[in-house]
Write a protein that holds these residues in place. Structure first.
Motif, PDB file in Angstrom:
ATOM      1  N   ASP A 387       0.802  -1.223   0.000  1.00  0.00           N
ATOM      2  CA  ASP A 387       0.000   0.000   0.000  1.00  0.00           C
ATOM      3  C   ASP A 387       0.828   1.263   0.000  1.00  0.00           C
ATOM      4  N   GLY A 388       2.124   1.146  -0.053  1.00  0.00           N
ATOM      5  CA  GLY A 388       2.960   2.338  -0.027  1.00  0.00           C
ATOM      6  C   GLY A 388       4.342   2.015   0.492  1.00  0.00           C
ATOM      7  N   PHE A 389       4.665   2.553   1.682  1.00  0.00           N
ATOM      8  CA  PHE A 389       5.987   2.349   2.258  1.00  0.00           C
ATOM      9  C   PHE A 389       5.878   2.134   3.765  1.00  0.00           C
ATOM     10  N   ASP A 390       6.613   1.144   4.263  1.00  0.00           N
ATOM     11  CA  ASP A 390       6.775   0.957   5.700  1.00  0.00           C
ATOM     12  C   ASP A 390       7.927   1.834   6.177  1.00  0.00           C
ATOM     13  N   VAL A 391       7.724   2.488   7.317  1.00  0.00           N
ATOM     14  CA  VAL A 391       8.791   3.274   7.925  1.00  0.00           C
ATOM     15  C   VAL A 391       9.615   2.328   8.791  1.00  0.00           C
ATOM     16  N   ARG A 392      10.863   2.106   8.430  1.00  0.00           N
ATOM     17  CA  ARG A 392      11.688   1.101   9.098  1.00  0.00           C
ATOM     18  C   ARG A 392      12.895   1.772   9.758  1.00  0.00           C
ATOM     19  N   GLU A 393      13.006   1.593  11.065  1.00  0.00           N
ATOM     20  CA  GLU A 393      14.163   2.128  11.778  1.00  0.00           C
ATOM     21  C   GLU A 393      15.393   1.295  11.444  1.00  0.00           C
ATOM     22  N   VAL A 394      16.519   1.960  11.208  1.00  0.00           N
ATOM     23  CA  VAL A 394      17.763   1.271  10.878  1.00  0.00           C
ATOM     24  C   VAL A 394      18.882   1.804  11.761  1.00  0.00           C
ATOM     25  N   ARG A 395      19.908   0.982  11.868  1.00  0.00           N
ATOM     26  CA  ARG A 395      21.109   1.397  12.579  1.00  0.00           C
ATOM     27  C   ARG A 395      22.252   1.433  11.579  1.00  0.00           C
ATOM     28  N   ILE A 396      22.913   2.566  11.492  1.00  0.00           N
ATOM     29  CA  ILE A 396      23.946   2.737  10.471  1.00  0.00           C
ATOM     30  C   ILE A 396      25.326   2.744  11.112  1.00  0.00           C
ATOM     31  N   GLY A 397      26.311   2.345  10.286  1.00  0.00           N
ATOM     32  CA  GLY A 397      27.702   2.335  10.733  1.00  0.00           C
ATOM     33  C   GLY A 397      28.495   3.384   9.991  1.00  0.00           C
ATOM     34  N   ARG A 398      29.445   2.915   9.188  1.00  0.00           N
ATOM     35  CA  ARG A 398      30.271   3.856   8.430  1.00  0.00           C
ATOM     36  C   ARG A 398      29.435   4.594   7.402  1.00  0.00           C
ATOM     37  N   ARG A 399      29.907   5.778   7.060  1.00  0.00           N
ATOM     38  CA  ARG A 399      29.139   6.602   6.129  1.00  0.00           C
ATOM     39  C   ARG A 399      30.100   7.403   5.263  1.00  0.00           C
ATOM     40  N   SER A 400      29.773   7.486   3.965  1.00  0.00           N
ATOM     41  CA  SER A 400      30.552   8.300   3.038  1.00  0.00           C
ATOM     42  C   SER A 400      29.626   9.306   2.377  1.00  0.00           C
ATOM     43  N   ASP A 401      30.127   9.982   1.375  1.00  0.00           N
ATOM     44  CA  ASP A 401      29.298  10.978   0.685  1.00  0.00           C
ATOM     45  C   ASP A 401      28.132  10.340  -0.050  1.00  0.00           C
ATOM     46  N   ARG A 402      28.265   9.076  -0.428  1.00  0.00           N
ATOM     47  CA  ARG A 402      27.236   8.446  -1.248  1.00  0.00           C
ATOM     48  C   ARG A 402      26.501   7.311  -0.551  1.00  0.00           C
ATOM     49  N   TYR A 403      27.175   6.589   0.328  1.00  0.00           N
ATOM     50  CA  TYR A 403      26.568   5.395   0.908  1.00  0.00           C
ATOM     51  C   TYR A 403      26.679   5.401   2.432  1.00  0.00           C
ATOM     52  N   ALA A 404      25.781   4.641   3.054  1.00  0.00           N
ATOM     53  CA  ALA A 404      25.821   4.411   4.495  1.00  0.00           C
ATOM     54  C   ALA A 404      25.752   2.916   4.747  1.00  0.00           C
ATOM     55  N   GLU A 405      26.558   2.435   5.673  1.00  0.00           N
ATOM     56  CA  GLU A 405      26.546   1.032   6.047  1.00  0.00           C
ATOM     57  C   GLU A 405      25.333   0.742   6.930  1.00  0.00           C
ATOM     58  N   ILE A 406      24.627  -0.338   6.646  1.00  0.00           N
ATOM     59  CA  ILE A 406      23.458  -0.737   7.423  1.00  0.00           C
ATOM     60  C   ILE A 406      23.855  -1.885   8.347  1.00  0.00           C
ATOM     61  N   LEU A 407      23.758  -1.641   9.657  1.00  0.00           N
ATOM     62  CA  LEU A 407      24.070  -2.666  10.639  1.00  0.00           C
ATOM     63  C   LEU A 407      22.852  -3.511  10.974  1.00  0.00           C
ATOM     64  N   SER A 408      21.663  -2.915  10.950  1.00  0.00           N
ATOM     65  CA  SER A 408      20.429  -3.652  11.221  1.00  0.00           C
ATOM     66  C   SER A 408      19.254  -2.832  10.733  1.00  0.00           C
ATOM     67  N   GLY A 409      18.132  -3.507  10.532  1.00  0.00           N
ATOM     68  CA  GLY A 409      16.899  -2.819  10.146  1.00  0.00           C
ATOM     69  C   GLY A 409      16.347  -3.264   8.809  1.00  0.00           C
ATOM     70  N   VAL A 410      17.195  -3.436   7.809  1.00  0.00           N
ATOM     71  CA  VAL A 410      16.769  -3.919   6.491  1.00  0.00           C
ATOM     72  C   VAL A 410      17.760  -4.958   6.005  1.00  0.00           C
ATOM     73  N   GLU A 411      17.286  -5.813   5.119  1.00  0.00           N
ATOM     74  CA  GLU A 411      18.107  -6.898   4.597  1.00  0.00           C
ATOM     75  C   GLU A 411      18.384  -6.690   3.116  1.00  0.00           C
ATOM     76  N   VAL A 412      19.419  -7.355   2.647  1.00  0.00           N
ATOM     77  CA  VAL A 412      19.767  -7.302   1.225  1.00  0.00           C
ATOM     78  C   VAL A 412      18.592  -7.815   0.402  1.00  0.00           C
TER      79      VAL A 412
END
Length: 439
Positions: A387-412
């Motif tokens: 029906d649209g989009f689920d709002v999913r909390e995530v925990r991030i690790g390293r971060r660059s100008d383009r990408y952020a590392e996902i430690l938990s919250g969403v899967e590949v």
């Protein structure tokens, strides 16, 4: 006596006066006591009512407070800890109107990504320069620039005298071969019956072999000109058949990107520029320039992401080739990426940016930083739902100008919004909620 009576009267009056005052005081005290008692009774009654009201109110508050606290706690756990329960309702039409691009979560490097300038070019394996193999005059042209053609389609027709000579040579050789075969068969029968000499039989066989060689040679000449000998008229056919007609055909399927053939023009064999250039842009090459220190950090097979600059999702691919040679003028290396290009999103001549993963980079689960938003102090992404989009909390690790590392919250593999995530946040904060869902 008289004085005695006077004194007695005075004493009697005083006693009466004292008695009257005492009675008045008692009446006043009784009235005052009734009033105080009534007031005390009223006060007690009010106090009892107040206490009762306070107790009732306290019980109600306690009950409501307990229930509210539990609901609030449950909602917080449901929405924040598990990352579920809040949804932005949008139709596909609304998603398209907002320009939201959806891509799956993937693995890749966050650090160690090298930015390279690149240019899109034609896939040289899918490019054809079409020129006549024999000189001739252009009699007709049947295509224009931009036309789509298939293998074997006729692009132009020429009148060619050299072609007529080559065809005539072949047809003559075919005629001599037919005669040589007939002569050989006759001499063979005579020789078997001992009617003719053996030498005549040998001469006939030699003449047959020579005729076959001539036909083979003439046929190969026509084949070199792109003429199928099977398309030629049989020997002895009507003289109305034109031997000068030369059809210039498309060797590959693709689009005419250049046309230089003009009606009435004399086209020479191997003329430059070619009469036509055909390109199949379903596949293109992206050549990226590699500078100095990065030359040793890139290898064939490394993952690469191409930003076309059109606001669409990046094109994910791998490096197919890293040139060992340094350009003499640019002093840069070259990395080539072969891209399947349905829909012609990449067009030859475009400048794009390539983000290549260095050999020393470590892959991890990552998302583009454009997919991340902060809602109520929590870092979230928007995961595509029915029906649209689920709002999913995530925990991030390293971060660059383009990408952020996902430690938990969403899967590949989960599909998330990678552009216009701020628009989804705005939709969420409009305040139109129903049981924890935003509409």
């Amino acid at each position: 006596m008289t004085n005695f009576k006077i004194k007695l009267l005075l004493i009697t009056a005083s006693v009466l006066a004292v008695a009257a005052c005492s009675q008045e005081s008692q009446d006043h005290q009784e009235e005052h006591g009734d009033t105080v008692a009534q007031a005390h009774s009223d006060s007690a009654s009010d106090g009892h009512d107040d206490d009762h009201g306070d107790d009732d109110h306290g019980d109600d508050d306690h009950a409501d407070g307990d229930g509210h606290g539990e609901d609030e706690h449950d909602d917080d756990e449901h929405g924040d800890e598990r990352g579920e329960g809040v949804e932005v309702h949008l139709s596909q039409h609304q998603i398209d109107e907002l320009g939201i691009v959806i891509s799956p979560v993937a693995r890749g490097a966050v650090d160690g990504v090298i930015e390279l300038p690149a240019e899109v070019g034609f896939d040289q394996n899918q490019l054809a320069h079409v020129s006549p193999r024999v000189s001739g005059v252009v009699r007709s042209v049947s295509v224009a620039e931009g036309n789509r053609v298939e293998v074997g389609d006729v692009l132009a027709v020429l009148n060619s005298r050299p072609l007529a000579d080559a065809k005539a040579t072949y047809l003559s050789a075919r005629a001599r071969l037919d005669l040589a075969e007939s002569s050989f068969q006759r001499e063979e029968r005579l020789w078997e019956r001992q009617i003719s000499a053996e030498q005549d039989f040998l001469d006939a066989r030699r003449a047959l072999e020579e005729a076959r060689i001539e036909v083979r040679s003439a046929g190969q000449q026509l084949d070199a000109l792109g003429i199928d000998v099977q398309s030629l008229p049989p020997v002895g056919a009507s003289s109305d058949v034109s031997l000068t007609r030369y059809e210039l055909a498309a060797p590959i399927s693709g689009t005419i990107i250049e046309r230089h053939a003009v009606l009435g023009e004399v086209l020479e064999e191997g003329a430059q520029p070619p009469a036509f250039i055909i390109a199949n842009t379903d596949s293109v090459w992206v050549d990226a320039a590699i500078y100095g220190a990065d030359l040793g950090r890139l290898r064939a097979g490394a993952t690469a992401s191409i930003d076309a600059g059109d606001g669409g999702p990046p094109i994910e691919s791998t490096i197919d080739f890293v040139s060992p040679q340094i350009g003499e003028r640019t002093r840069t290396g070259r990395a080539r990426i072969v891209i399947n290009n349905p829909g012609d999103r990449l067009r030859p001549g475009m400048f794009v940016t390539v983000y290549a993963t260095a050999t020393d980079a470590l892959p991890t689960t990552r998302v583009p930083v454009t997919a991340i938003q902060t809602v109520d102090g929590e870092t979230v992404v928007f995961v595509r739902s029915e029906d649209g989009f689920d709002v999913r909390e995530v925990r991030i690790g390293r971060r660059s100008d383009r990408y952020a590392e996902i430690l938990s919250g969403v899967e590949v593999g989960e599909r998330i919004a990678v552009t216009e995530a701020f628009s989804l946040k705005a939709e969420l904060q409009k305040g139109e909620f129903d049981d924890g869902h935003a509409h």
